[in-house]
Scaffold this active site. Structure first.
Site, short mmCIF file in Angstrom:
data_model
loop_
_atom_site.label_atom_id
_atom_site.label_comp_id
_atom_site.label_asym_id
_atom_site.label_seq_id
_atom_site.Cartn_x
_atom_site.Cartn_y
_atom_site.Cartn_z
N GLU A 163 94.78 -4.29 20.97
CA GLU A 163 93.48 -3.60 20.91
C GLU A 163 93.80 -2.13 20.77
OE1 GLU A 163 90.78 -1.05 22.01
OE2 GLU A 163 91.06 -2.01 23.97
N CYS A 221 87.96 3.44 24.87
CA CYS A 221 88.14 2.95 23.50
C CYS A 221 86.78 2.74 22.83
CB CYS A 221 88.91 1.64 23.50
SG CYS A 221 90.47 1.68 24.39
#
Length: 546
Positions: free
Chosen positions: A298, A332
């Site tokens: 990720e 994020c």
């Protein structure tokens, strides 16, 4: 494990309740006590943890400081050497045989106990470590270090039980068919980020639950909480060598672990550039591996908010502020680009800017502050240079922030810029800080704007759509289907909850293996099909030969 824990393995968990830390509450008093104890403690040396032993490495020293009070040093870690990494790999491989032999229920019991320790007696201490080490406020630390981490461990157990329960649909008469969900052959390398204690712990824990052994390299700026996490796993009964932690920036990890023949997989969260480098390195050594390594990552994001002209703009204001400026924009999933109809006018933009300007950033131990500092000097410098470029760029208008101060901590003021150029770097490049870019579009060109949102950034992590008309929502959702792995309607693009919104994105944002779901756990097993025939045939011929 006892019968009670064995039953818990198959029971659907619930999300850990979130403490609000109201003045005078017991939770607040415990947290304040943990913060004071951590600050009064002398600076320590963070060791590697290899085969269950604390190993003080011989590599160069790295100071771990409070980002909001960078003169206060929490401790010192040492850069892992190639010898340290090799020792950690050897430990993981040696522990593998005994760890694989344990039943899933026995492995699960360890992580269920760890979840109870995190949500119980270790809660205040782990939250305090996350606050001071990563400059998170009490609430941001709570939803991360206490709640999300406990949720990861509990839901992983539940999903893991479901995974190993998946068996072939048919075993006809005289045959027994079985699926053996084996751990991978070798060791898993977990490389984790600074911004979430929960993510940092889950990346080694998820493969370990499925029977793998792990070499874990946390971010140096998350080392305080990472070391506590290892202590929690040990108290929960994790056997020595199952998870081995090496500290530092990771040069030796890349040199030793990535090309190792027994590398079974990499579990990664961090920058897109680093993940691509790891993938290229794995590709370079592909012929030398015992098995093809699993790569789960990720990575970056340039997360969007798109508002239709019929949106609830009062609620949108809050979503923009929290989405962009919670934890200093270092999630994020943080909102970093917003597309608003030009009909909102200058007055609305000024209202959003006024709220951003009013936010207080400072020492997170002062619970009255909305936020803290960015993580380190390198991040501060990058963002300060960006602010300077934006102030001198005639194609953008800075309507909030644009200033910084590193005299006490690494503070970047919440910054909002408006630009008529939707392809400016502020809309395309991830800066990982409290900076929000706004583009005003013609309301009559909403469908074209959907295409603009989709095509502008290489990332596809999170995004939010704000609209009231259901036909508009349906149409825009279809146009933006591949723009985000986590898509929010009338909400901010942050705040995914384990068990509710499994997290991950595609394109330049990663492999989209959805942390906190069964999809992620499937990546850490290598199924074996077993067929047992009870009475095998003794004649080789077939009826059609008669």
């Amino acid at each position: 494990m006892d019968t009670f824990d064995a039953l818990r393995v198959s029971q659907r968990p619930t999300n850990e309740p979130t403490y609000e830390y109201e003045p005078g509450s017991r939770a607040r008093l415990e947290l304040e006590g943990a913060l004071a104890a951590l600050r009064q403690r002398d600076a320590i040396t963070y060791p590697h943890v290899i085969a269950g032993r604390e190993v003080v490495g011989q590599g160069s020293e790295i100071a771990v400081v409070e980002p909001h009070r960078h003169r206060h040093q929490l401790g010192t870690l040492r850069e892992a050497t190639t010898a340290d990494v090799q020792l950690a790999i050897d430990s993981a491989l040696a522990a593998g045989r005994h760890w694989r032999a344990l039943s899933f229920a026995d492995r699960a019991g360890i992580f269920l106990k760890a979840a109870d320790l995190i949500s119980g007696p270790w809660r205040a201490r782990l939250n305090a470590a996350t606050m001071l080490g990563q400059s998170k406020t009490a609430y941001q630390a709570e939803i991360d270090a206490a709640c999300e981490l406990a949720d990861f461990l509990r839901f992983n157990v539940y999903d893991g039980f479901e995974l190993i329960s998946r068996q072939p649909h048919i075993s006809p008469a005289g045959v027994r068919n079985e699926m053996d969900h084996r751990p991978l052959e070798g060791f898993v390398l977990a490389i984790t980020p600074f911004n979430f204690t929960a993510i940092a712990a889950n990346l080694p824990a998820a493969p370990a639950l499925m029977g793998n052994t792990v070499v874990w390299k946390p971010s140096p700026t998350q080392q305080e909480a990472a070391s506590l996490t290892m202590a929690i796993f040990k108290e929960a009964g994790l056997p020595d060598g199952v998870i081995n932690m090496v500290t530092g920036n990771g040069a030796a990890v890349s040199e030793v672990a990535v090309p190792h023949r027994d590398l079974a997989g990499i579990h990664f969260t961090g920058s897109t550039a680093t993940f691509r480098h790891l993938w290229q390195s794995v590709s370079h050594h592909l012929a030398s591996y015992r098995s093809y390594p699993r790569l789960v990552g990720e990575t970056g994001g340039k997360d969007f908010v798109l508002a239709h002209e019929d949106a609830n703009f009062d609620a949108l204001r809050t979503a923009l502020i929290r989405g962009a400026f919670d934890f200093q924009g270092q999630k994020c999933s943080a909102a970093s680009r917003a597309y608003l109809p030009s009909s909102v006018g200058a007055g609305y933009l000024n209202e959003v800017a006024d709220v951003a300007t009013s936010l207080t950033y400072g020492d997170v131990a002062d619970l009255s502050n909305f936020g803290g500092a960015v993580i380190d000097r390198r991040s501060f410098t990058r963002l300060a240079e960006l602010q300077d470029r934006l102030r001198h760029d005639p194609t953008v208008t800075v309507i909030a922030g644009g200033t910084n101060d590193d005299s006490e901590g690494f503070f970047i003021r919440p910054t909002i810029v408006v630009s008529d150029n939707p392809h400016h770097e502020i809309f395309t490049t991830e800066f990982f800080g409290p900076v929000l870019a706004v583009h005003l579009y013609d309301p009559a060109r909403f469908d074209e704007t959907c295409q603009l949102v989709d095509a502008t950034s290489p990332y596809a992590l999170t995004g939010a759509l704000w609209a009231t008309d259901r036909e508009v929502i349906t149409r825009a959702s279809a146009a933006l289907r591949y723009s985000a792995g986590n898509f929010y309607i009338n909400d901010k693009p942050t705040g995914a909850v384990v068990g509710q919104q499994p997290f991950g994105g595609a394109r330049a944002s990663g492999t989209n293996d959805k942390a906190g779901s069964i999809a992620n756990l499937e990546r850490w097993v290598s199924p074996r099909t077993i067929k047992e025939t009870f009475v095998p045939p003794t004649q080789h011929g077939y009826r059609h030969q008669d």
